[in-house]
Scaffold this motif. Structure first.
Motif, mmCIF file in Angstrom:
data_model
loop_
_atom_site.group_PDB
_atom_site.id
_atom_site.type_symbol
_atom_site.label_atom_id
_atom_site.label_comp_id
_atom_site.label_asym_id
_atom_site.label_seq_id
_atom_site.Cartn_x
_atom_site.Cartn_y
_atom_site.Cartn_z
ATOM 1 N N THR A 1 0.831 -1.200 0.000
ATOM 2 C CA THR A 1 0.000 0.000 0.000
ATOM 3 C C THR A 1 0.866 1.252 0.000
ATOM 4 O O THR A 1 1.877 1.307 0.692
ATOM 5 C CB THR A 1 -0.885 0.022 1.270
ATOM 6 O OG1 THR A 1 -1.650 -1.187 1.319
ATOM 7 C CG2 THR A 1 -1.839 1.202 1.268
ATOM 8 N N VAL A 2 0.448 2.224 -0.797
ATOM 9 C CA VAL A 2 1.054 3.549 -0.739
ATOM 10 C C VAL A 2 -0.040 4.499 -0.263
ATOM 11 O O VAL A 2 -1.128 4.540 -0.843
ATOM 12 C CB VAL A 2 1.579 4.005 -2.122
ATOM 13 C CG1 VAL A 2 2.034 5.458 -2.078
ATOM 14 C CG2 VAL A 2 2.713 3.100 -2.594
ATOM 15 N N VAL A 3 0.222 5.219 0.820
ATOM 16 C CA VAL A 3 -0.759 6.150 1.367
ATOM 17 C C VAL A 3 -0.256 7.572 1.141
ATOM 18 O O VAL A 3 0.898 7.877 1.426
ATOM 19 C CB VAL A 3 -0.952 5.920 2.888
ATOM 20 C CG1 VAL A 3 -1.940 6.926 3.464
ATOM 21 C CG2 VAL A 3 -1.436 4.494 3.155
ATOM 22 N N LEU A 4 -1.120 8.418 0.596
ATOM 23 C CA LEU A 4 -0.738 9.812 0.363
ATOM 24 C C LEU A 4 -1.408 10.709 1.400
ATOM 25 O O LEU A 4 -2.625 10.652 1.587
ATOM 26 C CB LEU A 4 -1.160 10.271 -1.037
ATOM 27 C CG LEU A 4 -0.663 9.447 -2.234
ATOM 28 C CD1 LEU A 4 -1.122 10.105 -3.539
ATOM 29 C CD2 LEU A 4 0.852 9.318 -2.231
ATOM 30 N N GLY A 5 -0.608 11.512 2.079
ATOM 31 C CA GLY A 5 -1.150 12.433 3.070
ATOM 32 C C GLY A 5 -0.490 13.795 2.943
ATOM 33 O O GLY A 5 0.277 14.038 2.013
ATOM 34 N N GLY A 6 -0.794 14.679 3.890
ATOM 35 C CA GLY A 6 -0.275 16.037 3.825
ATOM 36 C C GLY A 6 -1.264 16.951 3.140
ATOM 37 O O GLY A 6 -2.178 16.490 2.449
ATOM 38 N N ALA A 7 -1.095 18.248 3.323
ATOM 39 C CA ALA A 7 -2.079 19.226 2.847
ATOM 40 C C ALA A 7 -2.397 19.095 1.361
ATOM 41 O O ALA A 7 -3.571 19.085 0.963
ATOM 42 C CB ALA A 7 -1.582 20.642 3.153
ATOM 43 N N ILE A 8 -1.364 18.980 0.520
ATOM 44 C CA ILE A 8 -1.606 18.939 -0.924
ATOM 45 C C ILE A 8 -2.373 17.662 -1.312
ATOM 46 O O ILE A 8 -3.265 17.682 -2.164
ATOM 47 C CB ILE A 8 -0.271 19.020 -1.708
ATOM 48 C CG1 ILE A 8 0.434 20.348 -1.423
ATOM 49 C CG2 ILE A 8 -0.492 18.839 -3.198
ATOM 50 C CD1 ILE A 8 -0.271 21.585 -1.939
ATOM 51 N N ALA A 9 -2.045 16.553 -0.646
ATOM 52 C CA ALA A 9 -2.738 15.296 -0.947
ATOM 53 C C ALA A 9 -4.214 15.382 -0.589
ATOM 54 O O ALA A 9 -5.047 14.671 -1.139
ATOM 55 C CB ALA A 9 -2.081 14.140 -0.197
ATOM 56 N N GLU A 10 -4.520 16.293 0.358
ATOM 57 C CA GLU A 10 -5.915 16.412 0.768
ATOM 58 C C GLU A 10 -6.721 17.311 -0.161
ATOM 59 O O GLU A 10 -7.899 17.563 0.071
ATOM 60 C CB GLU A 10 -5.982 16.919 2.220
ATOM 61 C CG GLU A 10 -5.747 15.768 3.202
ATOM 62 C CD GLU A 10 -5.269 16.243 4.560
ATOM 63 O OE1 GLU A 10 -5.633 17.372 4.942
ATOM 64 O OE2 GLU A 10 -4.530 15.497 5.219
#
Ligand SMILES: [Zn+2]
Length: 377
Positions: A314-323
């Protein structure tokens, strides 16, 4: 040499998933003698780490007492300190947030001013929960820069003047009287997402796309920090066609200098930071949407290599831009699925984080709880 039998902490590690278990089940799961398990359970019961479960489980017709982890036994103080934006929380041992607060304290005020503020804020927040300092089992702090995990000291953090080598655990520990663990913010976010949303996943990559870009690596369900704690610093990997772009690290063509929130904001009218970029995307600004999607592709180029090399599930994208919505995710998926090897992408999931802004404080709690439980005897 005979190996020492695992301590009471090993029982807690098993019970920590929230499921109540009988003595017989614990004997079976640990391979310890029944008398040893009884002894350890008595010690845990007396310190209230464990409580008899509400529901007795029938075994062989006779009801047997089950034991469960007492999540309310202690609390954890956690902080996810950003360049300018901070989140603090008090959690129980199950990482449930009991009280939380956000603040905008610039980390460039230096360590003593920032940490002095943190001690005060923690004390106030703790009061809200009804717990006292004696109930705190540890403090977890995430910092926006490289941290040598063993010592908890920041190492040449680019956006944290005055913090290089500062003994954060000792400084906070002297004032709060409990163990203090420090890590970089991306690592604790990876721990938080793994614990909360992907506990059954063995290998996971968490990518934070905020002002900068970094990743946290979960390998065999454990955080992989590398030899010096620098693992996962993908923001300064060189991407193709970026020679003309200078990065704050002194090199050119870094991923972060091209696809990070600061770079995107600089390319947009009326944006000064990641949050403005997100606002423009959400408002339907076409240029912002195109930029964010292209940033997703650039990040995907680097991730395609990482997926080949590490083979995460799994690759999880987070952080402000990912949201900012599906646009980043779409760009990343487009490149990773077309560039990585078929075997590596066959079952690969690429998805958005589930904890949002809370990933850091929850992950910091996970870090502390694991540390503390492993040492219970
Ligand atoms: Zn760089």
């Amino acid at each position: 040499m005979a190996q020492e039998a695992p301590g009471a902490g090993a029982l807690l590690s098993i019970l920590r998933d929230g499921q109540a278990r009988t003595k017989a089940e614990l004997v079976q799961l640990t391979g310890l003698a029944r008398s040893t398990v009884s002894q350890r359970l008595d010690a845990l019961l007396s310190k209230r780490w464990v409580v008899p479960a509400q529901d007795a489980i029938a075994s062989g017709g006779r009801p047997a007492t089950a034991f469960s982890f007492n999540r309310a036994a202690r609390v954890v103080l956690t902080a996810d300190l950003g360049a300018t934006h901070d989140r603090l929380a008090v959690t129980d041992l199950g990482t449930n947030v009991l009280a939380e607060r956000t603040a905008d304290v610039s980390i460039d005020r230096g360590p003593e001013a920032t940490l002095g503020w943190l001690v005060e804020a923690f004390t106030e927040l703790l009061t809200e929960t009804g717990y006292g300092l004696a109930d705190v089992c540890g403090v977890g702090v995430g910092l926006p820069g490289p941290v040598e995990h063993a010592s908890g000291r920041p190492v040449n953090p680019p956006i944290m003047p005055g913090w290089d080598g500062f003994p954060v655990p000792e400084w906070l520990g002297a004032r709060l009287g409990v163990p203090v663990l420090v890590d970089n913010d991306v690592n604790i976010m990876a721990l938080g997402e793994h614990w909360a949303a992907h506990p059954e996943t063995d290998h996971l990559i968490y990518v934070k796309i905020g002002t900068g870009i970094g990743c946290g690596i979960i390998s065999d369900r454990r955080l992989h920090r590398g030899a010096q704690g620098a693992a996962g610093d993908i923001g300064h990997i060189r991407v193709p066609n970026g020679e003309h772009v200078s990065c704050r690290c002194g090199n050119t063509g870094c991923l972060e200098a091209i696809a990070g929130g600061a770079a995107l904001a600089a390319a947009l009218d009326g944006a000064t930071g990641s949050r403005d970029v997100v606002t423009l995307v959400r408002g339907g600004n076409l240029q912002a949407i195109q930029l964010v999607r292209q940033a997703g592709r650039e990040i995907g180029t680097v991730l395609a290599s990482i997926v080949n090399f590490f083979n995460p599930a799994t690759v999880v994208l987070g952080g402000a831009i990912a949201e900012a919505g599906e646009h980043v995710l779409a760009g990343v998926r487009e490149v990773v699925y077309s560039r990585s090897l078929p075997l590596a992408t066959q079952h690969l999931r690429i998805q958005a984080g589930e904890l949002g802004d809370r990933a850091g404080v929850i992950g910091a709690a996970v870090m502390v709880v694991e540390h503390v439980l492993a040492r219970v005897d």
